[in-house]
Design a protein around this motif. Structure first.
Motif, PDB file in Angstrom:
ATOM      1  N   ALA A  42      -6.542  -5.353  -9.208  1.00  0.00           N
ATOM      2  CA  ALA A  42      -6.080  -6.580  -8.565  1.00  0.00           C
ATOM      3  C   ALA A  42      -5.905  -6.411  -7.068  1.00  0.00           C
ATOM      4  N   GLY A  43      -5.777  -5.177  -6.603  1.00  0.00           N
ATOM      5  CA  GLY A  43      -5.578  -4.919  -5.179  1.00  0.00           C
ATOM      6  C   GLY A  43      -5.507  -3.432  -4.925  1.00  0.00           C
ATOM      7  N   GLY A  44      -5.305  -3.082  -3.666  1.00  0.00           N
ATOM      8  CA  GLY A  44      -5.191  -1.674  -3.310  1.00  0.00           C
ATOM      9  C   GLY A  44      -5.638  -1.410  -1.896  1.00  0.00           C
ATOM     10  N   ALA A  45      -5.374  -0.201  -1.434  1.00  0.00           N
ATOM     11  CA  ALA A  45      -5.752   0.193  -0.078  1.00  0.00           C
ATOM     12  C   ALA A  45      -5.732   1.708   0.031  1.00  0.00           C
ATOM     13  N   ALA A  46      -6.608   2.226   0.891  1.00  0.00           N
ATOM     14  CA  ALA A  46      -6.587   3.642   1.272  1.00  0.00           C
ATOM     15  C   ALA A  46      -5.839   3.762   2.589  1.00  0.00           C
ATOM     16  N   LEU A  47      -5.055   4.816   2.743  1.00  0.00           N
ATOM     17  CA  LEU A  47      -4.202   4.969   3.914  1.00  0.00           C
ATOM     18  C   LEU A  47      -4.642   6.134   4.781  1.00  0.00           C
ATOM     19  N   ALA A  48      -4.534   5.951   6.085  1.00  0.00           N
ATOM     20  CA  ALA A  48      -4.750   7.055   7.014  1.00  0.00           C
ATOM     21  C   ALA A  48      -3.698   8.128   6.768  1.00  0.00           C
ATOM     22  N   ASP A  49      -4.001   9.368   7.157  1.00  0.00           N
ATOM     23  CA  ASP A  49      -3.046  10.439   6.850  1.00  0.00           C
ATOM     24  C   ASP A  49      -1.822  10.348   7.754  1.00  0.00           C
ATOM     25  N   THR A  50      -0.852  11.214   7.480  1.00  0.00           N
ATOM     26  CA  THR A  50       0.450  11.070   8.132  1.00  0.00           C
ATOM     27  C   THR A  50       0.449  11.482   9.603  1.00  0.00           C
ATOM     28  N   THR A  51      -0.657  12.029  10.108  1.00  0.00           N
ATOM     29  CA  THR A  51      -0.727  12.273  11.554  1.00  0.00           C
ATOM     30  C   THR A  51      -0.699  10.971  12.332  1.00  0.00           C
ATOM     31  N   GLU A  52      -1.038   9.867  11.671  1.00  0.00           N
ATOM     32  CA  GLU A  52      -1.032   8.555  12.313  1.00  0.00           C
ATOM     33  C   GLU A  52       0.150   7.703  11.880  1.00  0.00           C
ATOM     34  N   ALA A  53       1.096   8.296  11.178  1.00  0.00           N
ATOM     35  CA  ALA A  53       2.211   7.535  10.612  1.00  0.00           C
ATOM     36  C   ALA A  53       3.403   7.484  11.553  1.00  0.00           C
ATOM     37  N   VAL A  54       4.254   6.513  11.299  1.00  0.00           N
ATOM     38  CA  VAL A  54       5.551   6.393  11.969  1.00  0.00           C
ATOM     39  C   VAL A  54       6.601   6.201  10.886  1.00  0.00           C
ATOM     40  N   ARG A  55       7.669   6.957  10.957  1.00  0.00           N
ATOM     41  CA  ARG A  55       8.761   6.836   9.974  1.00  0.00           C
ATOM     42  C   ARG A  55       9.965   6.204  10.667  1.00  0.00           C
ATOM     43  N   TYR A 114       4.777  -8.923  -7.343  1.00  0.00           N
ATOM     44  CA  TYR A 114       3.504  -8.638  -6.675  1.00  0.00           C
ATOM     45  C   TYR A 114       3.070  -9.863  -5.896  1.00  0.00           C
ATOM     46  N   PHE A 115       2.799  -9.660  -4.613  1.00  0.00           N
ATOM     47  CA  PHE A 115       2.276 -10.706  -3.747  1.00  0.00           C
ATOM     48  C   PHE A 115       0.846 -10.321  -3.401  1.00  0.00           C
ATOM     49  N   PRO A 116      -0.138 -10.960  -4.044  1.00  0.00           N
ATOM     50  CA  PRO A 116      -1.547 -10.544  -3.902  1.00  0.00           C
ATOM     51  C   PRO A 116      -2.016 -10.564  -2.455  1.00  0.00           C
ATOM     52  N   HIS A 117      -2.988  -9.710  -2.182  1.00  0.00           N
ATOM     53  CA  HIS A 117      -3.532  -9.618  -0.828  1.00  0.00           C
ATOM     54  C   HIS A 117      -5.050  -9.709  -0.873  1.00  0.00           C
ATOM     55  N   PRO A 118      -5.667 -10.174   0.212  1.00  0.00           N
ATOM     56  CA  PRO A 118      -7.131 -10.184   0.281  1.00  0.00           C
ATOM     57  C   PRO A 118      -7.667  -8.772   0.527  1.00  0.00           C
ATOM     58  N   GLU A 119      -8.989  -8.666   0.680  1.00  0.00           N
ATOM     59  CA  GLU A 119      -9.598  -7.373   0.990  1.00  0.00           C
ATOM     60  C   GLU A 119      -9.043  -6.862   2.314  1.00  0.00           C
ATOM     61  N   PRO A 120      -8.499  -5.632   2.352  1.00  0.00           N
ATOM     62  CA  PRO A 120      -7.955  -5.107   3.616  1.00  0.00           C
ATOM     63  C   PRO A 120      -9.000  -5.096   4.728  1.00  0.00           C
ATOM     64  N   GLY A 121      -8.557  -5.399   5.931  1.00  0.00           N
ATOM     65  CA  GLY A 121      -9.467  -5.456   7.066  1.00  0.00           C
ATOM     66  C   GLY A 121      -8.954  -4.654   8.245  1.00  0.00           C
ATOM     67  N   ALA A 122      -9.589  -4.853   9.384  1.00  0.00           N
ATOM     68  CA  ALA A 122      -9.207  -4.145  10.597  1.00  0.00           C
ATOM     69  C   ALA A 122      -7.785  -4.524  11.012  1.00  0.00           C
ATOM     70  N   GLN A 123      -7.082  -3.556  11.578  1.00  0.00           N
ATOM     71  CA  GLN A 123      -5.726  -3.741  12.102  1.00  0.00           C
ATOM     72  C   GLN A 123      -4.702  -3.988  10.989  1.00  0.00           C
ATOM     73  N   ALA A 161       1.314 -12.667   9.524  1.00  0.00           N
ATOM     74  CA  ALA A 161       1.089 -11.229   9.706  1.00  0.00           C
ATOM     75  C   ALA A 161       1.261 -10.473   8.395  1.00  0.00           C
ATOM     76  N   LEU A 162       2.077 -11.005   7.497  1.00  0.00           N
ATOM     77  CA  LEU A 162       2.318 -10.351   6.212  1.00  0.00           C
ATOM     78  C   LEU A 162       1.211 -10.749   5.249  1.00  0.00           C
ATOM     79  N   THR A 163       0.505  -9.754   4.705  1.00  0.00           N
ATOM     80  CA  THR A 163      -0.663 -10.040   3.880  1.00  0.00           C
ATOM     81  C   THR A 163      -0.498  -9.674   2.407  1.00  0.00           C
ATOM     82  N   GLY A 164       0.576  -9.002   2.032  1.00  0.00           N
ATOM     83  CA  GLY A 164       0.779  -8.652   0.633  1.00  0.00           C
ATOM     84  C   GLY A 164       1.999  -7.778   0.462  1.00  0.00           C
ATOM     85  N   GLY A 165       2.393  -7.575  -0.795  1.00  0.00           N
ATOM     86  CA  GLY A 165       3.550  -6.721  -1.044  1.00  0.00           C
ATOM     87  C   GLY A 165       3.737  -6.423  -2.514  1.00  0.00           C
ATOM     88  N   VAL A 166       4.483  -5.366  -2.784  1.00  0.00           N
ATOM     89  CA  VAL A 166       4.774  -4.931  -4.151  1.00  0.00           C
ATOM     90  C   VAL A 166       6.217  -4.442  -4.198  1.00  0.00           C
TER      91      VAL A 166
END
Length: 236
Positions: A42-55, A114-123, A161-166
């Motif tokens: 129903a949805g999903g995304a791949a994430l950049a590694d934690t070198t690009e993360a902010v906590r 679950y708040f469905p989201h479209p296909e993930p895109g740029a940004q 700006a908010l595109t989905g959530g779980v």
């Protein structure tokens, strides 16, 4: 019924580095999984590694931002799928075919909202909301209703700006799948005992890192919680 399949594994391997043959092969494996799973995804995304993360954490009224990478862990979230299936057995049948089960693990959690989201895109960015296991709020309680009101106000303020959530059921409902030797192993409970567990996640768009942090700081967060912001990877 929706289940969140969280893909867990170590960072730093060649299959996690865009542009390498190993990475391209990994993308092909997931493309094959997507094709085989069909409407169960129903949805999903791949994430950049934690070198690009902010906590983001709270200290009183202040929000503290810490750049990744963070402490080494065998259970770094590399991405997730939302599965639309009849029950847990069906979720295990689908998630057990994910490539992550052979190199790491897949943690399955039933979804409370679950708040469905479209296909993930740029940004696109993901906000992973972490909480201490004992502080996770169960659905159908006064505390849940109070938190839902706060998160609803955030969603309204975030707007387009908010595109989905779980939102997830507590960690005690988790099922962990691994197949280190090719045979699928099922364990009741989270991937590992840890000081914090995934509680919710949001997907949103932001033109740059500063804008992502600004929006992330507005996400409701308990005194012991943390928000981990990660760019979403796109392919093609």
């Amino acid at each position: 019924m929706y289940y969140l399949a969280v893909l867990l594994g170590a960072e730093g391997g060649p299959d996690a580095t865009p542009g390498t043959p190993e990475f391209d092969a990994e993308v092909e494996r997931y493309a094959a999984f997507d094709a085989a799973a069909g409407r169960a995804v129903a949805g999903g995304a791949a994430l950049a590694d934690t070198t690009e993360a902010v906590r983001l954490t709270r200290q009183g009224e202040r929000v503290l931002a810490t750049d990744g990478p963070f402490a080494e862990s065998a259970g770094v979230v590399g991405g997730f799928y939302v599965l639309d299936v009849a029950d847990l057995d069906a979720a295990i049948d689908v998630a057990g075919k994910l490539p992550a089960v052979t190199a790491g693990a897949v943690e399955l959690r039933p979804v409370a909202q679950y708040f469905p989201h479209p296909e993930p895109g740029a940004q696109w960015w993901a906000a992973l909301l972490w909480e201490r296991p004992e502080a996770v709020i169960a659905p159908d309680t006064r505390e849940w209703d109070r938190a839902a009101t706060e998160h609803g106000a955030f969603a309204e303020a975030a707007g387009a700006a908010l595109t989905g959530g779980v939102a997830l059921h507590p960690p005690g409902t988790a099922t962990t799948l691994r197949a280190p030797a090719g045979e699928l192993l099922r364990t009741d409970g989270p991937f590992a005992e840890a000081a914090e567990v995934l509680d919710k996640l949001y997907l949103f768009t932001a033109p740059d890192r500063a804008a992502a942090v600004e929006l992330g700081e507005r996400i409701p967060l308990g005194p012991t919680g943390a928000t981990e912001l990660r760019p979403v990877l796109t392919f093609g």
